[in-house]
Design a protein around this motif. Structure first.
Motif, PDB file in Angstrom:
ATOM      1  N   ALA A 109      56.118   5.285  13.333  1.00 12.85           N
ATOM      2  CA  ALA A 109      57.019   4.594  12.408  1.00 12.85           C
ATOM      3  C   ALA A 109      56.433   4.578  10.996  1.00 12.85           C
ATOM      4  CB  ALA A 109      57.277   3.169  12.885  1.00 12.85           C
ATOM      5  N   CYS A 110      55.142   4.426  10.892  1.00  9.72           N
ATOM      6  CA  CYS A 110      54.472   4.419   9.591  1.00  9.72           C
ATOM      7  C   CYS A 110      54.600   5.785   8.914  1.00  9.72           C
ATOM      8  CB  CYS A 110      53.011   4.023   9.786  1.00  9.72           C
ATOM      9  SG  CYS A 110      52.121   3.624   8.273  1.00  9.72           S
ATOM     10  N   LEU A 111      54.405   6.840   9.676  1.00 12.39           N
ATOM     11  CA  LEU A 111      54.593   8.189   9.128  1.00 12.39           C
ATOM     12  C   LEU A 111      56.037   8.388   8.678  1.00 12.39           C
ATOM     13  CD1 LEU A 111      52.578  10.434  11.598  1.00 12.39           C
ATOM     14  CD2 LEU A 111      52.044   9.980   9.205  1.00 12.39           C
ATOM     15  N   ARG A 112      56.954   7.939   9.487  1.00 16.84           N
ATOM     16  CA  ARG A 112      58.377   8.096   9.158  1.00 16.84           C
ATOM     17  C   ARG A 112      58.773   7.287   7.926  1.00 16.84           C
ATOM     18  NH1 ARG A 112      59.796  11.406  12.728  1.00 16.84           N
ATOM     19  NH2 ARG A 112      59.569  11.177  14.955  1.00 16.84           N
ATOM     20  N   ALA A 113      58.006   6.252   7.634  1.00 15.01           N
ATOM     21  CA  ALA A 113      58.273   5.434   6.438  1.00 15.01           C
ATOM     22  C   ALA A 113      57.782   6.125   5.172  1.00 15.01           C
ATOM     23  CB  ALA A 113      57.626   4.061   6.582  1.00 15.01           C
ATOM     24  N   GLY A 114      57.154   7.291   5.334  1.00 15.41           N
ATOM     25  CA  GLY A 114      56.743   8.069   4.180  1.00 15.41           C
ATOM     26  C   GLY A 114      55.267   8.004   3.839  1.00 15.41           C
ATOM     27  N   HIS A 115      54.483   7.354   4.666  1.00 12.88           N
ATOM     28  CA  HIS A 115      53.040   7.270   4.406  1.00 12.88           C
ATOM     29  C   HIS A 115      52.347   8.562   4.824  1.00 12.88           C
ATOM     30  CE1 HIS A 115      53.287   3.025   3.426  1.00 12.88           C
ATOM     31  NE2 HIS A 115      54.140   2.911   4.433  1.00 12.88           N
ATOM     32  N   ALA A 116      51.274   8.879   4.132  1.00 11.79           N
ATOM     33  CA  ALA A 116      50.536  10.113   4.420  1.00 11.79           C
ATOM     34  C   ALA A 116      49.835  10.050   5.774  1.00 11.79           C
ATOM     35  CB  ALA A 116      49.517  10.382   3.319  1.00 11.79           C
ATOM     36  N   THR A 117      49.463   8.861   6.196  1.00 14.23           N
ATOM     37  CA  THR A 117      48.841   8.671   7.509  1.00 14.23           C
ATOM     38  C   THR A 117      49.565   7.549   8.233  1.00 14.23           C
ATOM     39  OG1 THR A 117      47.197   7.070   6.729  1.00 14.23           O
ATOM     40  CG2 THR A 117      46.572   9.405   6.657  1.00 14.23           C
ATOM     41  N   GLY A 118      49.420   7.528   9.532  1.00 16.37           N
ATOM     42  CA  GLY A 118      50.117   6.527  10.323  1.00 16.37           C
ATOM     43  C   GLY A 118      49.358   5.247  10.533  1.00 16.37           C
ATOM     44  N   ASP A 119      48.185   5.131   9.932  1.00 17.13           N
ATOM     45  CA  ASP A 119      47.347   3.961  10.201  1.00 17.13           C
ATOM     46  C   ASP A 119      47.282   2.952   9.064  1.00 17.13           C
ATOM     47  OD1 ASP A 119      45.859   5.485   8.454  1.00 17.13           O
ATOM     48  OD2 ASP A 119      44.130   5.695   9.770  1.00 17.13           O
ATOM     49  N   VAL A 120      48.166   3.052   8.094  1.00 19.08           N
ATOM     50  CA  VAL A 120      48.092   2.155   6.945  1.00 19.08           C
ATOM     51  C   VAL A 120      49.079   1.000   6.996  1.00 19.08           C
ATOM     52  CG1 VAL A 120      47.139   3.917   5.407  1.00 19.08           C
ATOM     53  CG2 VAL A 120      49.622   3.617   5.562  1.00 19.08           C
ATOM     54  N   CYS A 121      49.992   1.020   7.920  1.00 21.94           N
ATOM     55  CA  CYS A 121      51.004  -0.033   8.015  1.00 21.94           C
ATOM     56  C   CYS A 121      50.467  -1.212   8.838  1.00 21.94           C
ATOM     57  CB  CYS A 121      52.277   0.516   8.646  1.00 21.94           C
ATOM     58  SG  CYS A 121      53.060   1.780   7.617  1.00 21.94           S
ATOM     59  N   ASP A 131      51.579  -2.956  11.367  1.00 23.24           N
ATOM     60  CA  ASP A 131      51.664  -2.853  12.828  1.00 23.24           C
ATOM     61  C   ASP A 131      50.622  -1.884  13.374  1.00 23.24           C
ATOM     62  OD1 ASP A 131      53.722  -4.687  12.848  1.00 23.24           O
ATOM     63  OD2 ASP A 131      55.308  -3.184  13.070  1.00 23.24           O
ATOM     64  N   SER A 132      50.348  -0.824  12.650  1.00 20.97           N
ATOM     65  CA  SER A 132      49.322   0.129  13.073  1.00 20.97           C
ATOM     66  C   SER A 132      47.939  -0.501  13.001  1.00 20.97           C
ATOM     67  CB  SER A 132      49.349   1.377  12.187  1.00 20.97           C
ATOM     68  OG  SER A 132      50.604   1.993  12.218  1.00 20.97           O
ATOM     69  N   VAL A 133      47.695  -1.236  11.940  1.00 23.57           N
ATOM     70  CA  VAL A 133      46.408  -1.911  11.788  1.00 23.57           C
ATOM     71  C   VAL A 133      46.208  -2.919  12.926  1.00 23.57           C
ATOM     72  CG1 VAL A 133      45.081  -3.478  10.311  1.00 23.57           C
ATOM     73  CG2 VAL A 133      46.276  -1.528   9.299  1.00 23.57           C
ATOM     74  N   ALA A 134      47.268  -3.606  13.313  1.00 22.75           N
ATOM     75  CA  ALA A 134      47.173  -4.569  14.422  1.00 22.75           C
ATOM     76  C   ALA A 134      46.809  -3.858  15.722  1.00 22.75           C
ATOM     77  CB  ALA A 134      48.494  -5.324  14.570  1.00 22.75           C
ATOM     78  N   VAL A 135      47.391  -2.700  15.958  1.00 23.04           N
ATOM     79  CA  VAL A 135      47.061  -1.933  17.162  1.00 23.04           C
ATOM     80  C   VAL A 135      45.606  -1.475  17.096  1.00 23.04           C
ATOM     81  CG1 VAL A 135      47.529   0.189  18.471  1.00 23.04           C
ATOM     82  CG2 VAL A 135      49.430  -1.198  17.624  1.00 23.04           C
TER      83      VAL A 135
END
Length: 128
Positions: free
Chosen positions: A67-79, A81-85
């Motif tokens: 979802a983070c990647l789909r939101a336009g971020h270069a990596t998926g670990d900056v959002c 929810d990703s940080v919480a995981v």
């Protein structure tokens, strides 16, 4: 691009991609001929999925990264929810490491005692 090309470029199988697609991790559309068609962006998503699976994440853990990647971020670990995981998984790993260290300490102690006992027993035996 068709599923075969995505699989080749991602270094995986079409079966794996279908699996990701069935679980809602990939976005595909059906071409007029019924084949799955993927956008170029899905290559990055597949890479993210594979790298996270390789270190022990399950498909539900991976969803926020996608979802983070789909939101336009270069990596998926900056959002958030990703940080919480990531935090949760790190805590799980820390717990495992703590348990392994406790087992290691116990084995080390047992080995030390066994060696000491053996040396004491061998030293007190009369020579033949």
């Amino acid at each position: 691009m068709r599923i075969g090309e995505l699989a080749r470029r991602a270094g995986t199988s079409t079966r794996t991609l279908r699996y990701y697609d069935q679980h809602g991790l990939l976005r595909s559309r059906r071409a007029d001929n019924g084949y799955r068609a993927f956008d170029e962006a899905e290559l990055r998503v597949v890479d993210e999925i594979r790298s996270l699976l390789a270190v022990g994440f399950d498909l539900d853990d991976i969803r926020p990264f996608v979802a983070c990647l789909r939101a336009g971020h270069a990596t998926g670990d900056v959002c958030p929810d990703s940080v919480a995981v990531l935090r949760r998984k790190l805590a799980e790993v820390d717990t495992c490491v703590d348990r392994l260290n406790a087992v290691r300490d116990q084995l080390h102690q047992q080995l030390t005692e066994a060696i000491a006992h053996r040396e004491k027993t061998c030293l007190t035996r009369p020579a033949p």
